[in-house]
Scaffold this active site. Structure first.
Site, PDB file in Angstrom:
ATOM      1  N   HIS A 103      59.954   1.871  48.859  1.00  0.00           N
ATOM      2  CA  HIS A 103      59.703   1.382  50.223  1.00  0.00           C
ATOM      3  C   HIS A 103      59.012   0.021  50.224  1.00  0.00           C
ATOM      4  O   HIS A 103      58.949  -0.648  51.256  1.00  0.00           O
ATOM      5  CB  HIS A 103      58.910   2.409  51.038  1.00  0.00           C
ATOM      6  CG  HIS A 103      57.450   2.503  50.695  1.00  0.00           C
ATOM      7  ND1 HIS A 103      56.924   3.505  49.896  1.00  0.00           N
ATOM      8  CD2 HIS A 103      56.389   1.734  51.043  1.00  0.00           C
ATOM      9  CE1 HIS A 103      55.617   3.341  49.783  1.00  0.00           C
ATOM     10  NE2 HIS A 103      55.264   2.276  50.474  1.00  0.00           N
ATOM     11  N   ASP A 133      61.479   7.439  46.054  1.00  0.00           N
ATOM     12  CA  ASP A 133      60.583   6.328  46.372  1.00  0.00           C
ATOM     13  C   ASP A 133      60.103   5.609  45.112  1.00  0.00           C
ATOM     14  O   ASP A 133      58.941   5.237  45.001  1.00  0.00           O
ATOM     15  CB  ASP A 133      59.384   6.801  47.205  1.00  0.00           C
ATOM     16  CG  ASP A 133      58.693   5.641  47.925  1.00  0.00           C
ATOM     17  OD1 ASP A 133      59.342   4.597  48.107  1.00  0.00           O
ATOM     18  OD2 ASP A 133      57.505   5.779  48.288  1.00  0.00           O
ATOM     19  N   SER A 209      50.363   1.138  47.674  1.00  0.00           N
ATOM     20  CA  SER A 209      51.657   1.709  47.311  1.00  0.00           C
ATOM     21  C   SER A 209      52.217   1.035  46.064  1.00  0.00           C
ATOM     22  O   SER A 209      52.299  -0.185  45.988  1.00  0.00           O
ATOM     23  CB  SER A 209      52.652   1.537  48.463  1.00  0.00           C
ATOM     24  OG  SER A 209      52.281   2.323  49.561  1.00  0.00           O
TER      25      SER A 209
END
Length: 461
Positions: A103, A133, A209
């Site tokens: 993402h 992901d 992230s």
């Protein structure tokens, strides 16, 4: 209390991914806290700046000749919008393989990676998988980089100390500490049943992230991916993708794969609830109940059947379909896994081949040309490959819409629609769609299945 915890912290001397650890021997060493571990690991954690070009939605009047005539063809044309994404990544090899979240970089048109010593590299995604992901990047012109050693994440235990390293809110590299607060988390971090995560209370915030979750020896436990929050900030529940799955992605990227290949079970299953366990005569709810099997499923070939309960994969307990998929994905395609099957009161190990989803019957993917009334429409025959790609039912057959294209979308078609008929002509193969939409007359009627429901689309040409 704090000193007692710090005595567990290993002082680490590391070079290029190799480490020796010792227990702190004095008050001076204890007072260093996590500093030696951070000093070792932080150079392998990078900042990622990604540029994403998005298309703004066009006005519903854009294609109307009336408005084009009065306002010109530039009226409300869809415009491109550049969006900048900020995240983190972890160097996994000295020649520049980096892992991050899909993402963060999956749809990026330009990626810039900055190391802690302020070197900058251009990068490209060499292997990405949206469902997991995970994205593997390759840095251009990189060599002799510091990197982190992957730990066997199956050996991680609840209560272990852990450090999260990343770039939250773009403030620069930041380290937060906590413990491993849970294992085998599924369906909580992403809001659906996909994924398998390690849970930590080390603070994880936007920008973290793709960053590293490490143990006190500086080894990589997992890749930080998301948080469970109501406020948008860290509430002490963060999730990381286990290092064992990252290792499989790295292996495939280094082998030259441009898409991630995971073993196909050809199975749908459900979590074992207390009610189901009672109906099966089980003392405790354990395992995954097989609810459906494709005719080409390797589990079917190995002798499993609907109603069997899979309790372990290669000796590791599984309690959800996502966990079972994770275990098989870590094992990789090409070998075998031993599934522990429970049938009635009898439990036994069954060897199952780990295969790719078979392209049988041939997908025959077809893009309609300009001679048809819906050019750009992409259709394919349903087979295990398309069932996996499109998330279809195992029992589904027929022809599926892969991409409706601009004209198909305007007509009301969506990806995943199953085409049954066009102007009362039955659709069995992709070429039937092309034939039916070449000079079909002034009216077109399409019969399809959408989410298990029959839908009829009608439009005039």
């Amino acid at each position: 209390m704090i000193r007692a915890m710090l005595t567990l912290v290993a002082l680490t001397c590391a070079t290029q991914g190799m480490a020796e650890t010792t227990v702190p021997q004095s008050q001076a060493e204890i007072s260093l806290g996590f500093a030696p571990v951070v000093k070792q690991a932080s150079p392998a954690v990078v900042n990622i700046y990604a540029k994403i070009v998005r298309q703004d939605r066009a006005s519903p009047f854009f294609s109307d000749p009336f408005f084009q005539e009065f306002f010109g063809r530039g009226f409300e044309e869809p415009r491109q919008r550049v969006q900048n994404s900020l995240g983190s990544g972890v160097i996994l090899s000295d020649d520049g393989y980096v892992v991050s979240n899909y993402h963060v970089v999956g749809s990026a048109t330009e990626i810039r990676v900055v190391t802690t010593d302020r070197r900058e590299f251009s990068a490209e995604v060499v292997l990405g998988h949206e469902e997991s992901d995970i994205a593997i990047l390759r840095l251009e012109g990189a060599e002799d980089l510091p990197y982190l050693t992957l730990r066997d994440s199956d050996q991680v235990e609840v209560g272990e100390l852990a450090l999260a390293i990343g770039n939250p809110f773009g403030v620069g590299q930041t380290v937060s500490s906590g413990i491993i607060s849970g294992l085998a988390r599924t369906g909580t971090a992403t809001g659906n049943s996909r994924g398998y995560f390690i849970q930590t209370d080390a603070a994880i915030n936007p920008g973290n992230s793709g960053g590293a979750l490490i143990d006190v020896n500086g080894h990589l436990i997992g890749i930080n991916t998301s948080i469970l929050t109501r406020s948008g900030g860290s509430n002490g529940i963060g999730f990381a993708i286990p290092a064992n799955l990252v290792a499989q992605f790295l292996k495939q990227a280094q082998q030259g794969n441009d898409s991630f290949v995971s073993p196909w079970a050809g199975m749908s299953g459900q979590h074992m609830s207390a009610d189901i366990a009672e109906s099966l005569g089980l003392a405790i709810p354990l395992g995954v109940v097989i609810s459906d099997l494709h005719e080409l499923s390797p589990l079917r070939d190995a002798g499993l059947r609907v109603g069997d309960v899979v309790t372990h994969v290669d000796g590791d307990e599984v309690n959800s379909p996502a966990e079972m998929k994770f275990r098989m994905s870590v094992a990789g395609v090409g070998g075998t896994s031993v599934l522990t099957r429970l049938r009635g009161a009898q439990s036994e190990g069954v060897e199952v081949a780990l295969i790719k989803a078979p392209d049988v019957p041939a997908a025959e993917e077809t893009t309609l040309n300009d001679r048809t009334v819906l050019p750009g429409l992409v259709v394919s025959r349903v087979n295990p490959v398309m069932i996996t790609k499109m998330g279809l039912l195992l029992s589904q057959t027929g022809v599926v819409v892969v991409d409706p294209g601009p004209y198909g979308a305007r007509a009301g078609l969506r990806s995943g629609d199953i085409l049954e008929s066009i102007n009362s002509e039955e659709i069995q193969r992709p070429r039937d769609v092309e034939t039916a939409l070449t000079d079909p007359g002034r009216r077109v009627q399409i019969g399809l299945l959408r989410g298990g429901r029959s839908v009829s689309l009608r439009f005039r040409l």
